[in-house]
Write a protein that holds these residues in place. Structure first.
Motif, PDB file in Angstrom:
ATOM      1  N   UNK A  86       0.847  -1.197   0.000  1.00 59.69           N
ATOM      2  CA  UNK A  86       0.000   0.000   0.000  1.00 59.69           C
ATOM      3  C   UNK A  86       0.881   1.245   0.000  1.00 59.69           C
ATOM      4  N   UNK A  87       0.968   1.963  -1.139  1.00 64.14           N
ATOM      5  CA  UNK A  87       1.744   3.205  -1.188  1.00 64.14           C
ATOM      6  C   UNK A  87       0.912   4.432  -0.803  1.00 64.14           C
ATOM      7  N   UNK A  88      -0.376   4.198  -0.451  1.00 62.84           N
ATOM      8  CA  UNK A  88      -1.253   5.313  -0.101  1.00 62.84           C
ATOM      9  C   UNK A  88      -2.297   5.598  -1.158  1.00 62.84           C
ATOM     10  N   UNK A  89      -2.214   4.860  -2.275  1.00 61.07           N
ATOM     11  CA  UNK A  89      -3.202   5.060  -3.336  1.00 61.07           C
ATOM     12  C   UNK A  89      -3.132   3.889  -4.320  1.00 61.07           C
ATOM     13  N   UNK A  90      -4.128   3.844  -5.215  1.00 56.28           N
ATOM     14  CA  UNK A  90      -4.109   2.861  -6.302  1.00 56.28           C
ATOM     15  C   UNK A  90      -4.766   3.486  -7.514  1.00 56.28           C
ATOM     16  N   UNK A  91      -4.139   3.305  -8.669  1.00 53.14           N
ATOM     17  CA  UNK A  91      -4.692   3.814  -9.926  1.00 53.14           C
ATOM     18  C   UNK A  91      -5.485   2.707 -10.611  1.00 53.14           C
ATOM     19  N   UNK A  92      -6.761   3.000 -10.891  1.00 52.56           N
ATOM     20  CA  UNK A  92      -7.651   2.028 -11.532  1.00 52.56           C
ATOM     21  C   UNK A  92      -8.367   2.713 -12.681  1.00 52.56           C
ATOM     22  N   UNK A  93      -8.151   2.216 -13.901  1.00 52.04           N
ATOM     23  CA  UNK A  93      -8.842   2.738 -15.092  1.00 52.04           C
ATOM     24  C   UNK A  93      -8.715   4.255 -15.212  1.00 52.04           C
ATOM     25  N   UNK A  94      -7.522   4.753 -14.950  1.00 47.42           N
ATOM     26  CA  UNK A  94      -7.273   6.172 -15.109  1.00 47.42           C
ATOM     27  C   UNK A  94      -7.721   7.020 -13.940  1.00 47.42           C
ATOM     28  N   UNK A 147      -6.582  -0.697   5.982  1.00 51.05           N
ATOM     29  CA  UNK A 147      -5.908  -0.288   4.751  1.00 51.05           C
ATOM     30  C   UNK A 147      -6.856  -0.406   3.560  1.00 51.05           C
ATOM     31  N   UNK A 148      -7.157   0.707   2.923  1.00 54.01           N
ATOM     32  CA  UNK A 148      -8.082   0.710   1.794  1.00 54.01           C
ATOM     33  C   UNK A 148      -7.491   0.017   0.565  1.00 54.01           C
ATOM     34  N   UNK A 149      -6.213   0.242   0.295  1.00 56.49           N
ATOM     35  CA  UNK A 149      -5.590  -0.280  -0.919  1.00 56.49           C
ATOM     36  C   UNK A 149      -5.665  -1.805  -0.972  1.00 56.49           C
ATOM     37  N   UNK A 150      -5.497  -2.468   0.160  1.00 57.23           N
ATOM     38  CA  UNK A 150      -5.591  -3.927   0.209  1.00 57.23           C
ATOM     39  C   UNK A 150      -6.941  -4.387  -0.342  1.00 57.23           C
ATOM     40  N   UNK A 151      -8.019  -3.718   0.042  1.00 58.35           N
ATOM     41  CA  UNK A 151      -9.351  -4.150  -0.370  1.00 58.35           C
ATOM     42  C   UNK A 151      -9.678  -3.692  -1.791  1.00 58.35           C
ATOM     43  N   UNK A 152      -9.051  -2.592  -2.238  1.00 56.51           N
ATOM     44  CA  UNK A 152      -9.151  -2.246  -3.656  1.00 56.51           C
ATOM     45  C   UNK A 152      -8.629  -3.412  -4.503  1.00 56.51           C
ATOM     46  N   UNK A 153      -7.471  -3.931  -4.084  1.00 57.69           N
ATOM     47  CA  UNK A 153      -6.843  -5.024  -4.818  1.00 57.69           C
ATOM     48  C   UNK A 153      -7.709  -6.284  -4.782  1.00 57.69           C
ATOM     49  N   UNK A 154      -8.195  -6.644  -3.594  1.00 58.76           N
ATOM     50  CA  UNK A 154      -8.988  -7.875  -3.469  1.00 58.76           C
ATOM     51  C   UNK A 154     -10.294  -7.782  -4.267  1.00 58.76           C
ATOM     52  N   UNK A 155     -10.891  -6.600  -4.308  1.00 62.42           N
ATOM     53  CA  UNK A 155     -12.170  -6.457  -5.021  1.00 62.42           C
ATOM     54  C   UNK A 155     -11.993  -6.645  -6.518  1.00 62.42           C
ATOM     55  N   UNK A 156     -10.854  -6.187  -7.045  1.00 58.73           N
ATOM     56  CA  UNK A 156     -10.617  -6.366  -8.481  1.00 58.73           C
ATOM     57  C   UNK A 156     -10.374  -7.836  -8.828  1.00 58.73           C
ATOM     58  N   UNK A 157      -9.853  -8.569  -7.875  1.00 55.71           N
ATOM     59  CA  UNK A 157      -9.607  -9.990  -8.123  1.00 55.71           C
ATOM     60  C   UNK A 157     -10.904 -10.801  -8.109  1.00 55.71           C
ATOM     61  N   UNK A 158     -11.744 -10.556  -7.100  1.00 55.30           N
ATOM     62  CA  UNK A 158     -12.941 -11.408  -6.954  1.00 55.30           C
ATOM     63  C   UNK A 158     -14.155 -10.863  -7.701  1.00 55.30           C
ATOM     64  N   UNK A 159     -14.247  -9.544  -7.896  1.00 59.50           N
ATOM     65  CA  UNK A 159     -15.351  -8.965  -8.649  1.00 59.50           C
ATOM     66  C   UNK A 159     -16.614  -8.725  -7.831  1.00 59.50           C
ATOM     67  N   UNK A 160     -17.489  -7.934  -8.380  1.00 59.80           N
ATOM     68  CA  UNK A 160     -18.700  -7.522  -7.674  1.00 59.80           C
ATOM     69  C   UNK A 160     -19.647  -8.686  -7.428  1.00 59.80           C
TER      70      UNK A 160
END
Length: 645
Positions: free
Chosen positions: A351-359, A383-396
């Protein structure tokens, strides 16, 4: 032809026998008539006097006694009190204006009361008794009785009226009663005749409304003799009605009182669930209102004050309020990723403090980042970034399914008014309601409890109870006081090792120094808790506001600040109670909601009073001062306990 002497003798005997027979018949008939005349004049004189032209017999419905409502320990939550009232029957009153004028002068009734009584009489049938005034004093009702000859058609009565002894504590749960309206009658396919009694009261909200059929009972009847001036001479016959059923709620009134006192001054809600049974032990929505005001007739001034209050005291925030769950939703995302085999929980995400997703750049709440974190640390430090990553892996789709499995997006069948289902968003939902495709950015937002997802405090409490028990806990509000055991809820079939990581993350969130709720820890090992803070964004601070010097939530108007949330359960080794707290526009969950959640949980484990020894030593002086200040707001419920359930 000449008859012989023998024939003449036979003829005379026949005539004599006939004469004797006819005479006997006449004698019997005459005797019967005389006996009937005597019976009518002497024995049945009173009955026939009632049928005289100057008298009449009226049949009246007798309102049933409304059923009582108790808490789980027998504390009275809704009862009935004596109510002296005056009724008038238009058919018997004659000149109603004259009679109402005399009554007004006698007991000093306001003009609007008289006008309302006149309207009620004209709107109903002439023989229907109309309540003119109620809640009269003994002196007033005695004056009416003493002047009965001058008040034809007016009858003093003693009835029962609803009363709520705990005033504001349970108004959102128990609800209140009020007079039957045209809308109420329109909802009834086959209206109960008792509903036609003017100003008869039925449930308008809460349990009073949803359990109306059980609480109302069945009407009785009364036959009375009324003379020519409308005065009741005597009662001829009475058939008693059936009182309403006595209900027992799962609520603990002592805990409810503590929760309401703890939330005072906030626009907030707290729900406490018994993890084993699903019993709702407390459902506190603040601020509240005195339900007795609605029973007695609330003034326009008081009602408008409730409507205009920005804290919305008329809304039951526990089941009607829908809020983004913020980080309290992260357990859902974590389990969805585990269930999809997209992580084992031990994997570390940077987690660098942010994540870039689709621009688009999605920030973590900690702008400097958390470094490398696994699932337990990600929950503990939120940590928000961890869950950003997990959500992209498993999907809505996986997140939606897990949220439903944990009780999110479900309208629970409870005897409460307007229970909301919340919103567990999906691809199909967005296509149907927004006519748009689901985007990956939507999934990223949902992963941390933002975006489209909405929950109620009740749903968050259920989610927490399910995480603590691995069972599909279902909430309930009514209980049978004679029941010996509650059937155990079905298993959620979540792997124990998954739930172990989730619970450790929640435990560290409270008990680890780096945890977001560390300042709200419990130091008594037998009551140690696990929890998760949450902060849901209401409005984003714009660049223009930043340029104007607004940098913090505290700088914003109250209604634009973030909501603060906290969910927790305890004890860690054998979870018994789950709690969910929402403080509207409270700012951060760790500072506004977590301390409240801890206090209410400790109260639930200790008969409504948190023990001072459970708090960290450095906090005890402050906590002791807060508890002393709250003492004036806490009730001694001994006098309200009717029977041990």
């Amino acid at each position: 032809m000449k008859r012989t002497d023998r024939e003449k003798e036979l003829s005379r005997r026949l005539i004599t026998r006939r004469a004797l027979g006819l005479g006997a018949i006449k004698l019997v008939v005459t005797g019967a008539l005389l006996w009937r005349l005597r019976d009518m004049q002497l024995e049945q004189a009173d009955a026939f006097r009632l049928l005289a032209e100057e008298n009449r017999i009226n049949l009246r419905l007798l309102p049933p006694t409304r059923g009582l409502i108790h808490d789980r320990n027998g504390v009275l939550l809704a009862g009935n009190e004596q109510n002296y009232r005056v009724v008038i029957t238009r058919d018997d009153a004659g000149d109603i204006d004259l009679v109402l004028g005399r009554l007004q002068k006698l007991i000093g009734l306001p003009d609007d009361t008289i006008a309302r009584a006149r309207e009620d009489m004209l709107r109903n049938r002439p023989f229907v008794p109309i309540t003119v005034a109620e809640r009269l004093s003994w002196e007033e009702i005695s004056a009416v009785a003493a002047n009965a000859p001058a008040l034809p058609g007016v009858t003093p009565e003693m009835g029962l009226s609803r009363v709520y002894p705990l005033t504001e504590d349970l108004s959102h749960v128990v609800g209140y009663v009020g007079p039957v309206s045209d809308q109420d009658l329109a909802r009834e396919q086959d209206p109960d005749p008792v509903l036609m009694i003017p100003r008869f009261q039925i449930g308008k909200s809460g349990v009073e409304r949803e359990a109306e059929a059980r609480l109302r009972g069945k009407a009785g009847s009364q036959r009375v003799e009324v003379n020519s001036v409308g005065r009741v001479m005597r009662e001829l016959d009475r058939v008693g009605g059936e009182p309403g059923e006595t209900l027992h709620l799962t609520i603990d009134a002592r805990l409810q009182n503590y929760a309401m006192a703890r939330l005072e001054g906030q626009s907030a809600a707290a729900v406490v669930i018994d993890i084993e049974s699903g019993d709702i032990l407390a459902s506190a929505s603040a601020p509240s209102y005195d339900a007795n005001l609605f029973v007695r007739g609330i003034s326009s001034k008081n009602y408008n004050a409730l409507l205009e209050n920005e804290y919305r005291p008329l809304v039951n925030k526990c089941v009607q309020g829908m809020y983004p769950p913020g980080s309290t939703f992260k357990m859902v995302t974590a389990l969805a990723a585990l269930d999809a085999a997209e992580t084992d929980g031990r994997e570390r995400v940077f987690c660098p403090g942010h994540m870039d997703v689709s621009g688009n750049r999605f920030h973590c709440w900690k702008r400097s980042g958390h470094g490398r974190v696994d699932l337990v640390a990600a929950l503990s430090e939120s940590c928000d970034v961890y869950f950003y990553e997990m959500s992209q892996r498993c999907g809505i789709d996986r997140i939606n399914a897990m949220a439903e499995r944990l009780g999110i997006g479900i309208r629970y069948q409870l005897p409460l008014t307007s229970v909301a289902a919340g919103l567990n968003p999906s691809r199909e939902w967005k296509a149907r309601t927004r006519d748009a495709d689901w985007r990956i950015g939507d999934t990223v937002n949902v992963s941390i409890g933002q975006g489209y997802v909405l929950t109620t405090p009740l749903q968050l409490a259920i989610m927490t109870a399910r995480l603590a028990s691995n069972r599909a806990v279902v909430p309930r509000l009514l209980r049978d006081p004679l029941e010996r055991a509650v059937p155990q809820a079905a298993s959620l079939d979540l792997r124990p090792e998954w739930l172990d990581m989730i619970r450790r993350g929640m435990a560290q969130s409270v008990n680890d120094r780096r945890g977001t709720a560390y300042s709200s820890r419990v130091v008594e090992p037998t009551m140690a808790m696990a929890g998760k803070t949450g902060t849901s964004q209401v409005f984003r601070i714009t660049q223009a506001e930043r340029d104007a010097g607004i940098r913090r939530q505290e700088d914003l108007p109250w209604n634009r600040r973030n909501h603060a949330l906290f969910v927790n359960f305890a004890p860690l080794d054998n979870p018994r109670v789950a709690v969910a707290v929402i403080v509207e526009h409270g700012g951060g969950g760790s500072t506004a909601a977590a301390p409240i959640g801890r206090d209410i949980l400790l109260a639930a484990l200790n008969d409504g009073r948190p023990p001072l020894a459970a708090y960290p030593t450095a906090q005890r002086n402050r906590i002791s001062a807060e508890q002393t200040e709250m003492e004036n707001r806490l009730r001694d419920l001994g006098s309200f306990r009717v029977s041990r359930a």
